[in-house]
Scaffold this motif. Structure first.
Motif, PDB file in Angstrom:
ATOM      1  N   GLN A 192       0.708  -1.063   0.175  1.00 32.82           N
ATOM      2  CA  GLN A 192       0.072  -0.039   0.666  1.00 32.82           C
ATOM      3  C   GLN A 192       0.888   1.034   0.139  1.00 32.82           C
ATOM      4  O   GLN A 192       1.413   1.288   0.868  1.00 32.82           O
ATOM      5  CB  GLN A 192      -0.963  -0.267   1.186  1.00 32.82           C
ATOM      6  N   MET A 193       0.786   2.621  -0.992  1.00 29.72           N
ATOM      7  CA  MET A 193       1.587   3.352  -1.248  1.00 29.72           C
ATOM      8  C   MET A 193       0.642   4.651  -0.356  1.00 29.72           C
ATOM      9  O   MET A 193      -0.510   4.339  -0.127  1.00 29.72           O
ATOM     10  CB  MET A 193       1.514   3.731  -2.610  1.00 29.72           C
ATOM     11  N   GLU A 194       1.330   5.813  -0.121  1.00 32.72           N
ATOM     12  CA  GLU A 194       1.016   6.636   0.947  1.00 32.72           C
ATOM     13  C   GLU A 194      -0.131   7.106  -0.082  1.00 32.72           C
ATOM     14  O   GLU A 194      -1.279   8.406   0.649  1.00 32.72           O
ATOM     15  CB  GLU A 194       2.209   7.211   1.224  1.00 32.72           C
ATOM     16  N   PRO A 218       6.645  10.076  -5.100  1.00 30.77           N
ATOM     17  CA  PRO A 218       5.416  10.765  -5.467  1.00 30.77           C
ATOM     18  C   PRO A 218       5.348  11.175  -6.457  1.00 30.77           C
ATOM     19  O   PRO A 218       4.331  11.142  -7.182  1.00 30.77           O
ATOM     20  CB  PRO A 218       5.261  11.485  -4.273  1.00 30.77           C
TER      21      PRO A 218
ATOM     22  N   ARG B 135       8.887   7.358   3.744  1.00 28.73           N
ATOM     23  CA  ARG B 135       7.797   7.222   3.101  1.00 28.73           C
ATOM     24  C   ARG B 135       7.174   5.972   3.617  1.00 28.73           C
ATOM     25  O   ARG B 135       5.962   5.515   4.617  1.00 28.73           O
ATOM     26  CB  ARG B 135       7.980   7.272   1.550  1.00 28.73           C
ATOM     27  N   SER B 139       4.365   5.518   6.276  1.00 25.78           N
ATOM     28  CA  SER B 139       3.129   5.267   5.846  1.00 25.78           C
ATOM     29  C   SER B 139       2.663   3.448   7.354  1.00 25.78           C
ATOM     30  O   SER B 139       1.512   3.873   6.907  1.00 25.78           O
ATOM     31  CB  SER B 139       3.713   4.405   4.625  1.00 25.78           C
ATOM     32  N   ILE B 143      -0.326   3.814   9.934  1.00 22.78           N
ATOM     33  CA  ILE B 143      -1.559   2.815   9.722  1.00 22.78           C
ATOM     34  C   ILE B 143      -1.919   2.225  11.235  1.00 22.78           C
ATOM     35  O   ILE B 143      -2.626   2.052  11.872  1.00 22.78           O
ATOM     36  CB  ILE B 143      -1.050   1.534   8.542  1.00 22.78           C
ATOM     37  N   LYS B 175      11.551  16.981  -0.316  1.00 20.39           N
ATOM     38  CA  LYS B 175      10.337  15.386  -0.847  1.00 20.39           C
ATOM     39  C   LYS B 175      10.283  16.012  -1.925  1.00 20.39           C
ATOM     40  O   LYS B 175       9.102  14.296  -3.096  1.00 20.39           O
ATOM     41  CB  LYS B 175       8.482  15.692  -0.123  1.00 20.39           C
ATOM     42  N   ASP B 177      11.517  15.132  -6.324  1.00 20.98           N
ATOM     43  CA  ASP B 177      12.475  13.787  -6.887  1.00 20.98           C
ATOM     44  C   ASP B 177      14.268  14.725  -6.535  1.00 20.98           C
ATOM     45  O   ASP B 177      14.214  15.814  -7.141  1.00 20.98           O
ATOM     46  CB  ASP B 177      12.753  13.977  -8.544  1.00 20.98           C
TER      47      ASP B 177
END
Lengths: 297, 182
Positions: A192-194, A218, B135, B139, B143, B175, B177
């Motif tokens: 599951q990506m953000e 992203p 990330r 993430s 959760i 954040k 690239d």
């Protein structure tokens, strides 16, 4: 080969087709009127099939002449180190070895293209994968049908990052994609990506979650979403062995021109350019030519 | 009335509660394990970044011997750092990176040296890996933290003494690239 020669071959194939169909209609009408038998319909079908078989050669000649004249020229203007073989395709193993696609029972491929675009090596071909379905009715009669699993284009690009684990990004509705843990130490996990919107539109499986996040930045996720919106068809992205495989399921055979349609050079070149743009768009929009992370450090 | 009419439904309800308790508890445990795994990913990436940055500082110092004013942040990495300490270390590395970039602007021969270019590419890749680890960690934390505030999972989490985890913050610029003008 010039316009006149290609047009001559098109007209020849068209003529054979029309004459064959015309004769089939005449014979079936005569038989139908004289003998009042439904066999007339089967005569028409037989005539139609016979015409199609007789016309395979002339159709092929025209198709080859068309591709070698117009498609080749357009490809040459875009790709370096070009190798275009209209009658050859992508080897079945190239797709099968990704272990990310149901390979069915019958595999055909044509319009093989290899070239470099902005320094990125690109391979693509039209691919048709079918599965044999056999049904038996109550009387014991068996019927075999071929169900299409994939029809569209399969492209392989150099990817601009080095990764160890394989990753699959499958647009929902693509169908017939699969993953296999057979013979591999690394097992696939659903990731599951953000980005919730990305998760809604795509299913992501990866042998390593970190690599999934490393590859799917992203920015790349946004680009994939944009590409998927702009394309008519469903996409499968397979990140395997530092290559990016893209399957575009659009039910189309690219670079083809019908025999009943007069060649309008301007229109034809425009259509071919659109077909080629579909390949180059992936390099441009996904920034595959950014090789910052590929250099050995 | 047959007592089984009462015992059986009660037993079924109890069984459902026990199964739910075990599965929820396992889910929370799995979430913690995933956070720990992601956290070690951050450790690995931070260590790599530290190593490359140290090499860069050495290269910069060799070229900019006369620069007395530029003081680099002292960074110490150790096992078992809290997320706040990791954030601080990462921020200190950001500061050092900024100083390196400023010095490189003043010393064109440094900027054009092969050694420096290679290290710049290397740091770009290391930072990309760090972003991926960040990330993935955030993430998982997101959760987990959501589980902790959702009833009735929150009651089990409280019973197990579980508390909210900190995020690994990112420099806003990071954040994006990574783009390097070589």
């Amino acid at each position: 080969m010039g316009y006149e020669e290609v047009e001559r071959l098109r007209k020849k194939a068209k003529r054979i087709e029309l004459i064959g169909i015309f004769i089939s209609i005449i014979i079936s009408v005569v038989v139908g009127v004289m003998f009042k038998t439904p066999i007339a319909f089967f005569i028409f079908v037989f005539g139609f099939v016979l015409t199609t078989i007789i016309n395979i050669g002339p159709r092929k000649k025209f198709s080859l002449a068309f591709k070698n004249t117009y498609v080749l020229k357009s490809l040459q203007s875009i790709f370096e180190n070009l190798d275009y073989r209209p009658e050859s395709g992508l080897k079945r193993d190239i797709i099968a070895n990704t272990k990310m696609m149901n390979m069915g029972d019958r595999y055909t491929s044509n319009d093989y293209i290899y070239g470099t675009y902005k320094g990125i090596s690109v391979t693509q071909a039209d691919v048709h994968i079918e599965e044999e379905h056999t049904t038996t009715d109550s009387d014991g009669h068996t019927q075999t049908t071929w169900v299409t699993l994939f029809r569209g284009r399969w492209m392989v690009f150099d990817f601009n990052k080095i990764f160890k684990a394989n990753i699959q990004v499958c647009q929902k509705g693509f169908g017939n994609a699969r993953i296999s843990n057979w013979g591999s130490d690394l097992k696939y996990k659903k990731v599951q990506m953000e980005d919730e919107d990305f998760n809604k539109r795509f299913r992501i499986f990866a042998q390593d979650e970190h690599d999934a996040f490393y590859i799917l930045t992203p920015s790349l996720m946004e680009k994939i979403k944009r590409v998927s919106e702009s394309i008519n068809g469903r996409l499968l992205f397979c990140f395997v062995d530092n290559k990016l495989h893209i399957g575009l399921q659009n039910g189309k055979d690219s670079f083809e021109h019908g025999i009943f349609k007069k060649i309008n050079e301007e229109k034809v070149i425009n259509e071919i350019s659109q077909d080629i743009k579909l390949i180059t768009d992936f390099v441009d929009q996904l920034n595959l030519d950014n090789d910052l992370f590929r250099k050995e450090v | 009335m047959n007592p089984l009419y009462i015992i059986i439904p009660v037993a079924v309800v109890l069984l459902i509660i026990i199964i739910w308790f075990i599965s929820t508890s396992n889910r929370l445990n799995r979430a913690v394990v995933k956070i720990d795994e992601a956290s070690s990913g951050i450790d690995v990436a931070l260590t790599k970044r530290y190593d490359v940055l140290t090499k860069m500082i050495d290269v910069v110092k060799a070229y900019a011997k006369h620069e007395k004013e530029t003081l680099f942040e002292v960074i110490k990495l150790r096992d078992g750092m809290s997320m706040k300490e990791k954030n601080d270390a990462n921020r200190a590395m950001d500061e050092n990176m900024k100083k390196i970039n400023v010095l490189a602007e003043n010393y064109p021969e440094l900027k054009s040296s092969e050694n420096y270019k290679t290290l710049q590419q290397s740091i770009a890749d290391v930072e990309e890996h760090l972003q991926a680890s960040r990330r993935l960690y955030n993430s998982n934390v997101s959760i987990y933290n959501q589980l902790l505030v959702s009833f009735p999972t929150s009651s089990i989490a409280r019973g197990k003494g579980m508390t909210k985890k900190d995020f690994f913050e990112a420099d806003e610029a990071k954040k994006e690239d990574v783009k390097i003008d070589l």
